[in-house]
Write a protein that holds these residues in place. Structure first.
Motif, PDB file in Angstrom:
ATOM      1  N   SER A 463       1.171  -1.058  -0.316  1.00 14.04           N
ATOM      2  CA  SER A 463       0.454  -0.473   0.242  1.00 14.04           C
ATOM      3  C   SER A 463       1.168   1.220   0.101  1.00 14.04           C
ATOM      4  CB  SER A 463      -0.237  -0.564   1.686  1.00 14.04           C
ATOM      5  OG  SER A 463      -1.330  -1.023   1.171  1.00 14.04           O
ATOM      6  N   ALA A 464       1.907   1.428   0.730  1.00 12.26           N
ATOM      7  CA  ALA A 464       2.558   2.523   1.103  1.00 12.26           C
ATOM      8  C   ALA A 464       3.489   2.638  -0.435  1.00 12.26           C
ATOM      9  CB  ALA A 464       3.782   1.727   2.066  1.00 12.26           C
ATOM     10  N   VAL A 465       3.700   1.728  -1.030  1.00  9.11           N
ATOM     11  CA  VAL A 465       4.256   2.209  -2.675  1.00  9.11           C
ATOM     12  C   VAL A 465       3.527   2.329  -3.820  1.00  9.11           C
ATOM     13  CG1 VAL A 465       5.778   0.509  -4.688  1.00  9.11           C
ATOM     14  CG2 VAL A 465       5.516  -0.052  -2.690  1.00  9.11           C
ATOM     15  N   PHE A 466       2.085   2.404  -3.451  1.00 11.84           N
ATOM     16  CA  PHE A 466       0.923   2.785  -3.988  1.00 11.84           C
ATOM     17  C   PHE A 466      -0.290   3.499  -3.542  1.00 11.84           C
ATOM     18  CE2 PHE A 466       2.157  -0.908  -6.262  1.00 11.84           C
ATOM     19  CZ  PHE A 466       2.096  -1.146  -7.598  1.00 11.84           C
ATOM     20  N   LYS A 467      -0.048   4.454  -2.782  1.00 14.99           N
ATOM     21  CA  LYS A 467      -0.605   5.368  -2.470  1.00 14.99           C
ATOM     22  C   LYS A 467      -0.800   6.245  -2.718  1.00 14.99           C
ATOM     23  CE  LYS A 467       2.772   7.391   1.262  1.00 14.99           C
ATOM     24  NZ  LYS A 467       2.653   9.072   1.139  1.00 14.99           N
ATOM     25  N   ASP A 468      -0.411   6.712  -3.321  1.00 16.36           N
ATOM     26  CA  ASP A 468      -0.227   8.001  -4.540  1.00 16.36           C
ATOM     27  C   ASP A 468      -0.906   7.734  -5.617  1.00 16.36           C
ATOM     28  OD1 ASP A 468       0.809  10.197  -1.646  1.00 16.36           O
ATOM     29  OD2 ASP A 468       2.723   9.498  -2.475  1.00 16.36           O
ATOM     30  N   ALA A 469      -1.012   6.640  -6.584  1.00 14.77           N
ATOM     31  CA  ALA A 469      -1.668   6.359  -7.787  1.00 14.77           C
ATOM     32  C   ALA A 469      -2.585   7.558  -7.904  1.00 14.77           C
ATOM     33  CB  ALA A 469      -1.533   5.222  -7.679  1.00 14.77           C
ATOM     34  N   LYS A 470      -2.966   7.512  -9.176  1.00 17.71           N
ATOM     35  CA  LYS A 470      -4.356   8.183  -9.628  1.00 17.71           C
ATOM     36  C   LYS A 470      -5.516   7.168 -10.210  1.00 17.71           C
ATOM     37  CE  LYS A 470      -2.160  12.517  -9.122  1.00 17.71           C
ATOM     38  NZ  LYS A 470      -2.070  13.147  -7.756  1.00 17.71           N
ATOM     39  N   ASN A 471      -4.775   6.005 -10.125  1.00 18.52           N
ATOM     40  CA  ASN A 471      -5.808   4.942 -11.139  1.00 18.52           C
ATOM     41  C   ASN A 471      -5.386   3.798 -11.271  1.00 18.52           C
ATOM     42  OD1 ASN A 471      -7.423   7.183 -12.688  1.00 18.52           O
ATOM     43  ND2 ASN A 471      -5.236   7.358 -13.617  1.00 18.52           N
ATOM     44  N   PHE A 472      -6.326   2.943 -10.394  1.00 18.38           N
ATOM     45  CA  PHE A 472      -6.004   1.677 -10.313  1.00 18.38           C
ATOM     46  C   PHE A 472      -6.917   0.841 -11.580  1.00 18.38           C
ATOM     47  CE2 PHE A 472      -3.510   2.179  -6.409  1.00 18.38           C
ATOM     48  CZ  PHE A 472      -3.579   1.121  -6.250  1.00 18.38           C
ATOM     49  N   LEU A 473      -6.376  -0.745 -12.549  1.00 15.71           N
ATOM     50  CA  LEU A 473      -7.490  -1.435 -12.442  1.00 15.71           C
ATOM     51  C   LEU A 473      -7.420  -2.634 -11.640  1.00 15.71           C
ATOM     52  CD1 LEU A 473      -8.484  -1.894 -15.532  1.00 15.71           C
ATOM     53  CD2 LEU A 473      -6.498  -2.090 -16.486  1.00 15.71           C
ATOM     54  N   TYR A 474      -8.224  -3.672 -11.984  1.00 15.62           N
ATOM     55  CA  TYR A 474      -8.619  -4.822 -11.446  1.00 15.62           C
ATOM     56  C   TYR A 474      -9.014  -6.028 -12.136  1.00 15.62           C
ATOM     57  CZ  TYR A 474      -8.108  -2.650  -6.316  1.00 15.62           C
ATOM     58  OH  TYR A 474      -8.166  -1.974  -5.198  1.00 15.62           O
ATOM     59  N   LEU A 475      -8.619  -7.113 -11.867  1.00 15.54           N
ATOM     60  CA  LEU A 475      -8.833  -7.647 -12.868  1.00 15.54           C
ATOM     61  C   LEU A 475      -8.985  -9.252 -12.564  1.00 15.54           C
ATOM     62  CD1 LEU A 475      -6.122  -6.816 -16.109  1.00 15.54           C
ATOM     63  CD2 LEU A 475      -9.035  -5.950 -15.549  1.00 15.54           C
ATOM     64  N   GLY A 476     -10.007  -9.781 -12.866  1.00 12.47           N
ATOM     65  CA  GLY A 476     -10.501 -11.250 -12.516  1.00 12.47           C
ATOM     66  C   GLY A 476     -11.100 -11.834 -13.932  1.00 12.47           C
TER      67      GLY A 476
END
Length: 613
Positions: A463-476
């Motif tokens: 979480s600490a690595v990606f806390k400043d991301a603007k967008n996320f994509l979730y795939l399954g």
């Protein structure tokens, strides 16, 4: 949405009400207020913001009195302002009201009242309602209870209301239609609330008001009347099973984290008394009377909203695989507006954590009118969905205070899995041997969930690595596609990061255009029938420099060599995998939100119980 707390008795009303409003903060709100009967007058204190802002505003003021009504507002008609906060006065200032819901014909009522010389101080439909009630009271010459009843026969919409009057100082009037309201019965005192959480520390005896019922509390007595007929009803007093400890944080920093960590227990509680894996028994008494109807059904329609809709999507796979019954999963908010084809004998399953979701309730009513068998799956005993359903099953997850559902989702999945297995066995679409195998596997889920919770620290580091991301994509894929939707929803709800969930195969039909070195992509890539295809999808993302976070089965030796970050969860039958694979996604959302300084338990603009359409 919104919260009501009211008190009439011998205690200091403001203390009861303020504490109760804090108990209801999880419902979502943007202003708070209280009205107190004081020395022949009604005084209103209200403020935009949190209950703490209201307390600050009341400092140094007289807030004595043993009768009062309090409210937390989630804005509908009019912006979140001091003026639009509840309670609202009538034209004379002698009446005060709090209200959850929406009065749909408020504008026509308001125009009539304006023509009579009424002046309004807010933009709300609620102020119109209290003016309308007073207008009837003055013109008909009746008491407050009758004026409220007559007014409500002319009102279109939903409401839970509580009203006090200067002229009737020992009286409180309440009513409901489509919005929850519970009356707590104490010794020579009464409490009103949107749910039982503000009441439990004072009494365990309650009356759940039904739609179109009026509660009259006068001179220490409770009378229930029908709004439409004035007929007196016999109050049905129920015992609360809720424990005060269940609505406290219990040492956790946030309710959401507490509820994530409760899931091994809540899943076990949901199965207790229903599933006996060793003896191969599965008992669901809540659907016993309609069991044969479900077995004979030609199709099942699942209606829900938000997280509950995602659990319905998983159930679609379960019912079709185990019971071989065609299933449609519908947004309740859209279902009743498209003139759906419902045949007599169809089974409609309505899913809701609160049991008060307005869209789902409306869809249920329509389905019943068209001859469907309606089953309810909800968490709150005595809720509207539980009462409207022909039959149903409680999830027994305990109070869920955090606005973003976590333990409600897994509890719903357990109930749906048990129903699907029961139907499959009765329909002969799974063998006795397979049935027993699946019961044993389901019985092991709480331990596997508990083991997944041990991944918290690893998830926090990611979480600490990606806390400043603007967008996320979730795939399954398959059973894990709805988990991708749920993971994306959790991140949106509490961290305010834009996130989308997709079936992994659909990535190439558009979303792949978004992928670059700044795009985190979360794959639910546990070992199942789609595993090889998902591995190919991961390769496609990596070829475009996307950052891959993969949820994989324990012992996976392939994906750790491809993905940037890997979280291993215990393996289970793929139909039950969403119960396990969702845990790290909940933790990921939680930690990212905390690191971004977001209000995890009360995310902006959201409400726990969506009681308006």
């Amino acid at each position: 949405m919104c919260g009501i707390v009211a008190y009439i008795g011998q205690r200091k009303a403001s203390d009861v009400i303020i504490k109760g409003l804090k108990r209801l903060e999880y419902r979502g709100y943007d202003s708070a207020g209280i009205a107190l009967a004081q020395e022949g007058k009604i005084n209103v204190f209200k403020k935009k913001g949190k209950v703490a802002d209201l307390e600050s505003f009341m400092e140094g003021k007289n807030y004595s009195g043993e009768i009062g009504i309090g409210h937390t507002r989630w804005a509908t008609h009019g912006a979140p302002t001091d003026e639009n906060a509840h309670p609202h006065y009538s034209q004379s200032g002698k009446l005060a009201i709090i209200h959850n819901g929406i009065i749909e014909n408020y504008d026509s009522l308001k125009q009539d009242l304006l023509a009579k010389g009424h002046e309004f101080k807010s933009d709300t439909d609620t102020e119109v309602l209290i003016h309308f009630i007073e207008d009837i009271k003055d013109n008909v010459g009746c008491d407050l209870a009758e004026a409220v009843r007559l007014a409500l026969t002319k009102v279109i919409g939903a409401y839970a209301i509580a009203i006090i009057s200067e002229d009737e100082p020992n009286t409180m009037i309440a009513a409901r239609k489509g919005s929850p309201l519970v009356v707590g019965v104490g010794k020579d005192e009464f409490f009103l609330a949107s749910d039982a959480s503000p009441i439990i520390e004072y009494t365990n005896e309650v009356v759940y008001l039904n739609d179109l019922e009026l509660a009259i509390i006068k001179d220490g007595e409770l009378t229930i009347k029908a709004v439409e007929s004035d007929e007196v009803q016999t109050p049905y007093i129920q015992k609360l099973e809720l424990e005060l400890e269940a609505i406290e944080k219990g040492g956790f920093e946030h309710f959401m984290l507490k509820e994530i960590y409760e899931q091994d227990k809540t899943i076990r509680d949901c199965m207790r008394g229903r599933l006996n894996a060793l003896e191969g028994q599965l008992v669901l008494g809540g659907i016993h009377n309609y069991q044969q109807n479900i077995i004979n059904a030609e199709r099942i329609i699942i209606i829900a909203c938000g997280t509950s809709w995602h659990s319905g999507l998983v159930a679609e796979y379960m019912f079709e695989e185990f019971a071989r019954i065609p299933v449609e999963v519908e947004y309740a908010s859209e279902f009743r507006y498209r003139n759906p084809v419902i045949k007599e004998g169809d089974v409609v399953i309505a899913i809701s954590q609160s049991g008060e979701t307005a869209d789902t309730l409306a869809a249920m009513e329509m389905a019943k009118e068209r001859g469907a068998i309606v089953l309810g799956i909800c968490n709150v005993v005595g809720s509207s969905i539980a009462r409207v359903s022909h039959e149903g099953v409680y999830t027994h997850a305990g109070p869920e205070i955090g606005v973003a559902s976590t333990k409600a989702f897994t509890a719903q999945l357990i109930v749906l899995a048990m129903i699907a297995l029961k139907l499959g066995r009765r329909r002969g679409t799974i063998t006795e041997g397979r049935f027993r195998e699946l019961l044993i596997e389901l019985d092991q889920i709480p331990e596997k969930v508990k083991k997944s919770l041990d991944l918290d620290e690893q998830t926090k580091e990611i979480s600490a690595v990606f806390k400043d991301a603007k967008n996320f994509l979730y795939l399954g894929r398959g059973y894990n596609f709805p988990v991708a939707l749920e993971g994306a929803l959790k991140l949106k709800e509490i961290s305010y990061i834009h996130a989308e969930g997709y079936p992994a195969a659909e990535m190439k039909h558009g979303p792949i255009a978004l992928i670059d070195e700044d795009m985190p992509v979360v794959f639910i890539a546990t070992r199942d029938s789609s595993y090889d295809k998902v591995v190919s999808n991961i390769q496609e993302v990596k070829a475009r420099k996307g950052k891959v976070i993969a949820i994989v089965s324990e012992g996976d030796s392939l994906i750790p060599g491809i993905a940037d970050y890997v979280i291993e969860v215990p393996h289970t039958f793929e139909g039950f995998m969403p119960l396990v694979s969702v845990i790290p996604l909940q933790l990921l959302s939680y930690h990212i939100a905390v690191m971004r300084g977001c209000n995890v338990d009360q995310p902006r603009n959201l409400a726990k119980s969506v009681t308006v359409e």
